[in-house]
Design an enzyme around this catalytic site. Structure first.
Site, short mmCIF file in Angstrom:
data_model
loop_
_atom_site.label_atom_id
_atom_site.label_comp_id
_atom_site.label_asym_id
_atom_site.label_seq_id
_atom_site.Cartn_x
_atom_site.Cartn_y
_atom_site.Cartn_z
N GLY A 13 -37.45 -7.16 10.62
CA GLY A 13 -36.39 -6.71 11.51
C GLY A 13 -35.33 -5.84 10.89
N ASN A 15 -35.05 -2.64 11.04
CA ASN A 15 -34.61 -1.67 12.05
C ASN A 15 -33.76 -2.35 13.11
OD1 ASN A 15 -35.64 1.22 11.83
ND2 ASN A 15 -37.43 0.05 11.23
N ARG A 65 -54.22 -11.34 26.97
CA ARG A 65 -53.13 -10.36 26.83
C ARG A 65 -52.29 -10.29 28.11
NH1 ARG A 65 -52.08 -5.99 23.60
NH2 ARG A 65 -54.11 -6.11 22.58
N ARG A 91 -47.39 -5.50 18.61
CA ARG A 91 -48.35 -5.71 19.69
C ARG A 91 -48.43 -4.45 20.53
NH1 ARG A 91 -51.51 -9.34 18.31
NH2 ARG A 91 -52.19 -9.69 20.44
N ILE A 92 -49.64 -4.05 20.88
CA ILE A 92 -49.80 -2.89 21.76
C ILE A 92 -49.57 -3.35 23.19
CG2 ILE A 92 -51.46 -1.23 22.67
CD1 ILE A 92 -52.69 -1.06 19.87
N LEU A 93 -48.73 -2.63 23.92
CA LEU A 93 -48.37 -3.00 25.29
C LEU A 93 -49.25 -2.23 26.27
CD1 LEU A 93 -44.52 -2.94 24.74
CD2 LEU A 93 -45.96 -4.99 24.99
N ASN A 107 -39.37 3.39 20.85
CA ASN A 107 -40.10 2.87 19.70
C ASN A 107 -39.82 3.78 18.51
OD1 ASN A 107 -42.03 1.30 18.21
ND2 ASN A 107 -43.49 2.98 18.46
N SER A 136 -40.46 8.99 13.71
CA SER A 136 -40.13 9.50 15.04
C SER A 136 -39.63 8.37 15.93
CB SER A 136 -41.37 10.12 15.71
OG SER A 136 -41.97 11.10 14.88
N GLU A 143 -49.75 5.85 26.91
CA GLU A 143 -50.58 6.29 25.77
C GLU A 143 -49.87 5.94 24.47
OE1 GLU A 143 -51.50 10.45 25.79
OE2 GLU A 143 -52.56 10.37 23.84
N GLU A 174 -35.32 5.63 8.70
CA GLU A 174 -35.50 4.99 10.00
C GLU A 174 -34.20 4.32 10.43
OE1 GLU A 174 -38.85 2.36 10.06
OE2 GLU A 174 -40.07 3.71 8.87
C1 GRF Z 1 -41.17 0.06 9.81
O1 GRF Z 1 -41.76 0.82 8.79
C2 GRF Z 1 -41.33 0.78 11.13
O2 GRF Z 1 -41.56 2.16 10.97
C3 GRF Z 1 -42.52 0.15 11.75
O3 GRF Z 1 -42.42 -1.22 11.36
C4 GRF Z 1 -41.93 -1.26 9.99
C5 GRF Z 1 -41.15 -2.51 9.72
O4 GRF Z 1 -39.98 -2.44 10.42
N1 GRF Z 1 -42.50 0.31 13.18
P1 GRF Z 1 -38.83 -3.60 10.36
O5 GRF Z 1 -38.35 -3.72 8.92
O6 GRF Z 1 -39.47 -4.90 10.80
O7 GRF Z 1 -37.78 -3.09 11.26
#
Ligand code: GRF
Length: 196
Positions: A13, A15, A65, A91-93, A107, A136, A143, A174
């Site tokens: 976590g 981010n 799912r 998880r892919i939604l 995202n 990004s 998609e 990020e």
């Molecule tokens: C990050 O590298 C992010 O780009 C990807 O998940 C990784 C871990 O993110 N989506 P975090 O430390 O759990 O926020």
């Protein structure tokens, strides 16, 4: 009225912490929930330490799912978010789930989209001989990793770089990009964020 932000995580976590800390008193949004599909996600304690309500919707507790996504949807409805930030959410939604929250899910993906959607982006960037790499922030559409881009950050690829080196050098970018993109999105500003 501040926009209500739910943040979905699966792991550490970092981010999520960057996003939560960025939403100060003058910010157009506030964190109202940190939710993880992984009961052992380290980010859950970090969220609790920040005073943010947490929830767990463990995908392993559901037979299918669609059942998991129903549980996820219900937990999100209870928090009533205006914006959902996927932050290391693994998880892919489904298209159906995404369409229920159309235009509200962001995202962060560790590549310069549309290059390298999906997994193992650092290795793929090295394999492709990229001179630059990056991350990004994009709107989530049905998609995978293909929605409108809200911001991008770029780093150089150094000759001795390993995938881990790229991941380590990219993560701090990020943590700058995602909060900046969220603030613009929450304020209704459609211009893209770029770093540097
Ligand atoms: C990050 O590298 C992010 O780009 C990807 O998940 C990784 C871990 O993110 N989506 P975090 O430390 O759990 O926020």
């Amino acid at each position: 009225m501040k926009k209500r932000v739910a943040i979905l995580i699966s792991g550490g976590g970092s981010n999520m912490v960057a996003l939560a800390r960025s939403m100060g008193k003058d910010h157009p949004a506030k964190p109202v929930l940190v939710l993880s599909n992984n009961a052992n996600a380290g980010g859950l304690q970090k969220a609790a330490d920040l005073g943010i309500p947490t929830a767990i919707v463990d995908h392993r507790q559901f037979d299918t799912r669609p059942d998991f996504e129903t549980g996820l949807h219900k937990a999100l409805l209870a928090a009533d978010p205006d914006i959902i930030c996927l932050a290391g959410f693994m998880r892919i939604l489904s298209a159906g789930f995404v369409e229920n929250w159309a235009g509200k899910i962001l995202n962060i993906h560790p590549s310069i989209l549309p290059l390298f959607p999906g997994l193992h982006t650092h290795q793929r960037a090295l394999d492709a001989g990229m001179a630059v790499h990056g991350c990004s922030v994009h709107l989530v559409t049905p998609e995978l990793d293909a929605g409108p881009i809200l911001g991008q950050a770029v780093i150089p690829v150094l000759s001795a770089d390993t995938p881990d080196d790229l991941a380590k050098r990219l993560l701090p970018m990020e943590h700058q990009l995602y909060p900046a993109a969220l603030k613009k999105f929450a304020s209704g500003d459609q211009t893209k964020v770029t770093f540097p």
